[in-house]
Design a protein around this motif. Structure first.
Motif, short mmCIF file in Angstrom:
data_model
loop_
_atom_site.label_atom_id
_atom_site.label_comp_id
_atom_site.label_asym_id
_atom_site.label_seq_id
_atom_site.Cartn_x
_atom_site.Cartn_y
_atom_site.Cartn_z
N MET A 187 4.71 23.67 -30.29
CA MET A 187 4.54 22.13 -30.58
C MET A 187 2.76 22.28 -30.58
N TYR A 188 2.15 22.85 -29.54
CA TYR A 188 0.55 22.74 -29.44
C TYR A 188 -0.02 23.28 -30.45
N GLU A 189 0.51 24.65 -31.02
CA GLU A 189 -0.19 25.57 -32.01
C GLU A 189 0.15 24.55 -33.23
N GLU A 190 1.28 23.87 -33.48
CA GLU A 190 1.15 23.23 -34.79
C GLU A 190 0.38 21.76 -34.75
N ILE A 191 0.06 21.37 -33.72
CA ILE A 191 -0.75 19.99 -33.61
C ILE A 191 -2.12 20.53 -33.98
N MET A 192 -2.55 21.64 -33.18
CA MET A 192 -4.19 22.23 -33.53
C MET A 192 -4.07 22.72 -35.00
N ARG A 193 -3.07 23.33 -35.54
CA ARG A 193 -3.00 24.06 -36.84
C ARG A 193 -3.17 22.99 -37.75
N HIS A 194 -2.77 21.66 -37.57
CA HIS A 194 -2.60 20.49 -38.61
C HIS A 194 -3.44 19.61 -38.22
N ARG A 195 -4.59 19.91 -37.56
CA ARG A 195 -5.52 18.75 -37.17
C ARG A 195 -6.52 18.09 -38.25
N GLY A 196 -6.49 18.82 -39.23
CA GLY A 196 -7.05 18.44 -40.32
C GLY A 196 -6.31 17.01 -40.85
N ALA A 197 -5.09 17.23 -40.72
CA ALA A 197 -4.19 16.17 -41.17
C ALA A 197 -4.41 14.82 -40.56
N ILE A 198 -4.93 15.02 -39.24
CA ILE A 198 -5.15 13.66 -38.45
C ILE A 198 -6.18 12.92 -39.39
N THR A 199 -7.31 13.64 -39.68
CA THR A 199 -8.34 12.87 -40.41
C THR A 199 -7.87 12.18 -41.78
N LEU A 200 -7.07 13.14 -42.40
CA LEU A 200 -6.45 12.75 -43.95
C LEU A 200 -5.59 11.45 -43.60
N MET A 201 -4.73 11.52 -42.45
CA MET A 201 -4.05 10.11 -42.32
C MET A 201 -4.66 8.95 -42.08
N ASN A 202 -5.78 9.22 -41.49
CA ASN A 202 -6.73 8.18 -41.35
C ASN A 202 -7.39 7.69 -42.37
N SER A 203 -7.26 8.37 -43.56
CA SER A 203 -8.38 8.10 -44.54
C SER A 203 -7.89 7.35 -45.65
N PHE A 204 -8.77 6.43 -45.98
CA PHE A 204 -8.53 5.21 -47.08
C PHE A 204 -8.10 5.73 -48.38
#
Ligand SMILES: Cc1cc2nc3c(=O)[nH]c(=O)nc-3n(C[C@H](O)[C@H](O)[C@H](O)COP(=O)(O)OP(=O)(O)OC[C@H]3O[C@@H](n4cnc5c(N)ncnc54)[C@H](O)[C@@H]3O)c2cc1C
Length: 432
Positions: free
Chosen positions: A359-376
């Motif tokens: 779980m933690y590895e997945e969250i860290m691996r996909h941290r770039g997605a967090i920025t994208l999800m918040n992107s207009f």
């Protein structure tokens, strides 16, 4: 509370998926366990979209496939990009039993019953008001005048984390790390679900939607087919910047109504009545939301309270992560018992278990997605760009546009440079 013992090996706060899994496993391992839940009916307070990944839950309950209240196995995944009335959709089909659709209330009830069956004592309609500390160590809980002690407390109170906030272990909820989820359940009927969504019996569909359904607010829509109902709703990322810019002018009720009445989606629930609706916060930035440690003297933090949720736009994993973290908390307490007692030194293995978990590895691996999800861009401009290209490809009175020209023209209209497109596409592939 007055009628129950005043000391347990372990107290679990919150009978959601995380707390129920921990209580079940600990009771099975022979610990005396109190599971405390503020809700009246079992599962009353648990709300989600609809799709659950099975494998991590099978590690706790191998009998999941046979016994759990599974409405349909997800055999179809769809993603749609919406711009006004124009929609671009892709679909994937599989036969594998990877994820299923259900009501979280029913699934949680099943988990709590399992925990009770294994010997955990459930105290429902009891709100824990305080996690008690003595000599810098958690020693129990308080609800009203009642104090109950334990060697360890598992905090599985979900996203609001008022207890952890009162202990000073986490800050007040920050709009940059959470979103608002709203959901409606529409009574469509079993045969209508199968004919309208092109599904066989027991087959289900999970559908993620980005673009105009949220009117440019980062987030997206979801549709899940239950046995005879459809769950549909929106997740809206709250952010200080958007709140300050006044981007939340549209009321959330008008956004979900706009989604329900959208001409592309409306036929799927024609003549259906709304049988349920609800709202709940959800985590949008798991990394910022996570507490600095998952284990403290006498205290372990599991599930949403620990920030364990993966949201990638096309998929959402909270329930299986919650169950799996409950399992790791139970493993850590067992480890402590077998290694001289529930001391902080021994409980600290939980921090390690979480950080080394998939779980933690997945969250860290996909941290770039967090920025994208918040992107207009992703939420608004790219759905527009794609549907514009489709429009130019398919809509012609006489001559069809060459795809390359359609793309260049659409890029111009949306003010996106080809360089930006390539670099953001690269970021998307890398992040997601
Ligand atoms: C709109 C929306 C859509 C979602 N969609 C999905 C999805 O499709 N798939 C998926 O896997 N996940 C989804 N999630 C996330 C998922 O619901 C959560 O990750 C999951 O429920 C977390 O489980 P938990 O046990 O940690 O917390 P919860 O399910 O929130 O349970 C916490 C429990 O603690 C109890 N509690 C809280 N405080 C106290 C107290 N002081 N005393 C006693 N009891 C207390 C609460 O009543 C509650 O029952 C979604 C969430 C939302 C909001």
């Amino acid at each position: 509370m007055a009628s129950i013992p005043t000391r347990f090996d372990v107290i679990v706060v919150g009978a959601g998926p995380a707390g129920s899994a921990a209580a079940y496993l600990l009771a099975k391992k022979g610990f005396s366990v109190l599971l405390v839940e503020r809700g009246k009916g079992l599962g009353d307070k648990n709300m989600f979209g609809g799709k659950v990944y099975a494998q991590p839950i099978r590690e706790v309950w191998p009998e999941l496939d046979k016994e759990a209240p599974i409405h349909r196995w997800v055999t179809k995944e769809r993603i749609s990009m919406v711009d006004g009335e124009k929609v671009f959709t892709v679909e994937y089909r599989t036969e594998k039993k990877v994820s299923f659709v259900t009501y979280l209330t029913q699934l949680t009830q099943w988990m709590i019953k399992k925990a009770e069956g294994a010997g955990a004592l459930l105290a429902s309609e009891v709100t824990v008001e305080e996690i008690l500390m003595k000599d810098n160590k958690v020693v129990g809980i308080r609800s009203g005048p009642d104090v109950i002690e334990a060697d360890a407390v598992i905090d599985a109170e979900g996203i609001n984390r008022l207890l952890l906030e009162r202990l000073g272990l986490v800050k007040k909820l920050d709009p940059d790390t959470v979103g608002l989820g709203v959901k409606e359940v529409l009574k469509v009927g079993e045969s209508n679900i199968e004919s309208r969504f092109g599904l066989d019996k027991k087959e289900g569909l999970a559908w993620a939607i980005v673009g105009d359904v949220t009117k440019g607010i980062p987030g997206g829509g979801f549709i899940y087919t239950n046995k005879d109902t459809v769950s549909m709703g929106l997740v809206l990322h709250l952010s200080k910047k958007l709140i300050d810019e006044g981007s939340f002018e549209s009321h959330v009720s008008s956004l979900i109504e706009g989604f329900r009445l959208h001409p592309y989606f409306k036929p799927y629930w024609k003549d259906a009545i709304i049988s349920e609706y609800g709202g709940h916060l959800t985590i949008t930035d798991a990394i910022k939301f996570a507490p600095s440690k998952f284990a403290y003297p006498g205290l372990l933090i599991a599930g949403d309270a620990a920030g364990l949720l993966l949201s990638l736009g096309y998929t959402f994993r909270g329930v299986d992560y919650a169950v799996y973290s409950g399992k790791l908390a139970a493993d850590a307490i067992e480890y402590a018992r077998n290694n001289g007692g529930v001391s902080y030194e021994n409980l600290q293995v939980y921090d390690d278990y979480i950080r080394k978990s998939f779980m933690y590895e997945e969250i860290m691996r996909h941290r770039g997605a967090i920025t994208l999800m918040n992107s207009f861009e992703l939420m608004s401009r790219y759905p527009k760009l794609l549907t514009k290209v489709m429009e130019k490809m398919f809509e012609a009175d006489y001559k069809h546009e060459v795809i390359y020209n359609s793309l260049i023209q659409a890029l111009k209209e949306e003010g996106i440079s080809p360089f930006n497109l390539i670099s953001q596409a690269f970021m998307m592939v890398k992040g997601i």
